[in-house]
Design a protein around this motif. Sequence first.
Motif, PDB file in Angstrom:
ATOM      1  N   TYR A  61     -35.427  17.862  -4.997  1.00 41.45           N
ATOM      2  CA  TYR A  61     -34.728  17.648  -6.263  1.00 41.45           C
ATOM      3  C   TYR A  61     -35.012  16.255  -6.829  1.00 41.45           C
ATOM      4  CZ  TYR A  61     -32.070  21.803  -4.862  1.00 41.45           C
ATOM      5  OH  TYR A  61     -31.704  23.075  -4.481  1.00 41.45           O
TER       6      TYR A  61
ATOM      7  N   SER B 267     -38.630  16.056  -8.040  1.00 41.67           N
ATOM      8  CA  SER B 267     -38.834  16.860  -9.246  1.00 41.67           C
ATOM      9  C   SER B 267     -38.359  16.093 -10.475  1.00 41.67           C
ATOM     10  CB  SER B 267     -38.091  18.197  -9.133  1.00 41.67           C
ATOM     11  OG  SER B 267     -38.339  19.010 -10.253  1.00 41.67           O
TER      12      SER B 267
ATOM     13  N   SER C  82     -36.707  33.010   0.699  1.00 42.66           N
ATOM     14  CA  SER C  82     -35.647  33.170  -0.304  1.00 42.66           C
ATOM     15  C   SER C  82     -34.925  31.849  -0.552  1.00 42.66           C
ATOM     16  CB  SER C  82     -34.646  34.250   0.128  1.00 42.66           C
ATOM     17  OG  SER C  82     -34.020  33.904   1.355  1.00 42.66           O
TER      18      SER C  82
ATOM     19  N   GLU D 286     -37.125  29.734  -2.742  1.00 46.15           N
ATOM     20  CA  GLU D 286     -37.050  30.194  -4.131  1.00 46.15           C
ATOM     21  C   GLU D 286     -35.810  29.645  -4.815  1.00 46.15           C
ATOM     22  OE1 GLU D 286     -37.266  34.388  -3.530  1.00 46.15           O
ATOM     23  OE2 GLU D 286     -39.472  34.447  -3.597  1.00 46.15           O
ATOM     24  N   GLY D 287     -34.697  29.583  -4.066  1.00 49.18           N
ATOM     25  CA  GLY D 287     -33.471  29.004  -4.614  1.00 49.18           C
ATOM     26  C   GLY D 287     -33.624  27.528  -4.911  1.00 49.18           C
TER      27      GLY D 287
ATOM     28  N   LYS E 124     -36.462  25.966  -5.578  1.00 50.61           N
ATOM     29  CA  LYS E 124     -37.361  25.852  -6.727  1.00 50.61           C
ATOM     30  C   LYS E 124     -36.619  26.072  -8.042  1.00 50.61           C
ATOM     31  CE  LYS E 124     -41.470  27.893  -8.878  1.00 50.61           C
ATOM     32  NZ  LYS E 124     -42.669  28.739  -8.694  1.00 50.61           N
ATOM     33  N   SER E 125     -35.783  27.086  -8.074  1.00 47.50           N
ATOM     34  CA  SER E 125     -35.061  27.407  -9.313  1.00 47.50           C
ATOM     35  C   SER E 125     -34.088  26.312  -9.716  1.00 47.50           C
ATOM     36  CB  SER E 125     -34.315  28.739  -9.162  1.00 47.50           C
ATOM     37  OG  SER E 125     -33.278  28.629  -8.197  1.00 47.50           O
ATOM     38  N   ASN E 126     -33.654  25.500  -8.756  1.00 46.11           N
ATOM     39  CA  ASN E 126     -32.705  24.423  -9.044  1.00 46.11           C
ATOM     40  C   ASN E 126     -33.383  23.096  -9.385  1.00 46.11           C
ATOM     41  OD1 ASN E 126     -30.350  25.950  -8.644  1.00 46.11           O
ATOM     42  ND2 ASN E 126     -30.433  25.638  -6.427  1.00 46.11           N
ATOM     43  N   CYS E 127     -34.697  23.080  -9.373  1.00 44.40           N
ATOM     44  CA  CYS E 127     -35.434  21.845  -9.663  1.00 44.40           C
ATOM     45  C   CYS E 127     -35.457  21.543 -11.162  1.00 44.40           C
ATOM     46  CB  CYS E 127     -36.869  21.957  -9.150  1.00 44.40           C
ATOM     47  SG  CYS E 127     -37.016  21.752  -7.363  1.00 44.40           S
TER      48      CYS E 127
ATOM     49  N   PRO F 257     -39.221  23.330 -12.391  1.00 41.87           N
ATOM     50  CA  PRO F 257     -39.603  24.382 -11.445  1.00 41.87           C
ATOM     51  C   PRO F 257     -41.042  24.860 -11.593  1.00 41.87           C
ATOM     52  CG  PRO F 257     -38.097  25.225 -13.121  1.00 41.87           C
ATOM     53  CD  PRO F 257     -38.099  23.750 -13.257  1.00 41.87           C
ATOM     54  N   ASN F 258     -41.624  24.706 -12.781  1.00 39.24           N
ATOM     55  CA  ASN F 258     -43.009  25.132 -12.968  1.00 39.24           C
ATOM     56  C   ASN F 258     -44.002  24.263 -12.200  1.00 39.24           C
ATOM     57  OD1 ASN F 258     -42.277  27.242 -14.672  1.00 39.24           O
ATOM     58  ND2 ASN F 258     -42.432  25.981 -16.520  1.00 39.24           N
TER      59      ASN F 258
END
Length: 264
Positions: A24, A27, A41, A44-45, A47-50, A53-54
Amino acid sequence: MASIAQKRIWITGASSGIGEALTYELSKRGCKLIISARNISALEGVKSNCTNPNDVYILPLDLADFSIMDIKSKEALKAFGGIDILINNAGISQRSLIIETDFDVYQKLMEINYLGTIALTKALLPHFTARQSGHFVCVTSLMGKFGSPLRSGYCGAKHALHGFFDVLRMEHDLDFIKVTLVCPGFIQTNIAKNALVGDGSAQKEEDSATQNGMPANVLAQKMIKAIEKEKFEVYIGGKEALAVYIKRFFPKLLHKIVLRSKVT
């Protein structure tokens, strides 16, 4: 001081705890991140919170599988066209007396905490030497500088990391490769819950020292500063960090302090 912003960074053990907090923080600084762990999984969680995220690439990795390190390194290098920093963070702890600990537990601690880290480092080393640039960051522990009851295998593996990375720094000084050893104290993570007991199962319980430790995001921020300053070694924590200096100058005193301590 070199800024870490925009760097391409590979982080192991990124699904939770210190690795997640680092992901975090990095990022936010615009870094391109490869994040690894066994739990896809959970990655993935994260990454989505960064913030970006791309710019996060998920690369599943099991440190106990030494045979895949070359393949995984090639995939990591392709993700963003190279790697500037490898943060060896993944690992597992222990909470058991020596006399009650199965030998298999010691083997597992060494395979994950030491040999897996070395295998991954060696797989990436040719890339750094070819570029004449690169930075290895290894999250060890204050337990890599002194011992504590119930952590014999964990301490042994962390001490081993110090020996290896000190030599790597020396051997590749002329290749302009940097090495930073980060030694955290008590940090608010699940390390105690996941720690192995004598039969190899997880402890599944928190301990008070970990619960009352430094927040993982605070550690991550301090780590980033140490990386930017290209420090050889840094001790991060509360009063427990003082034990490094007591061990160096007054080893018998530290022995007595640890034995009197109720920290488990």
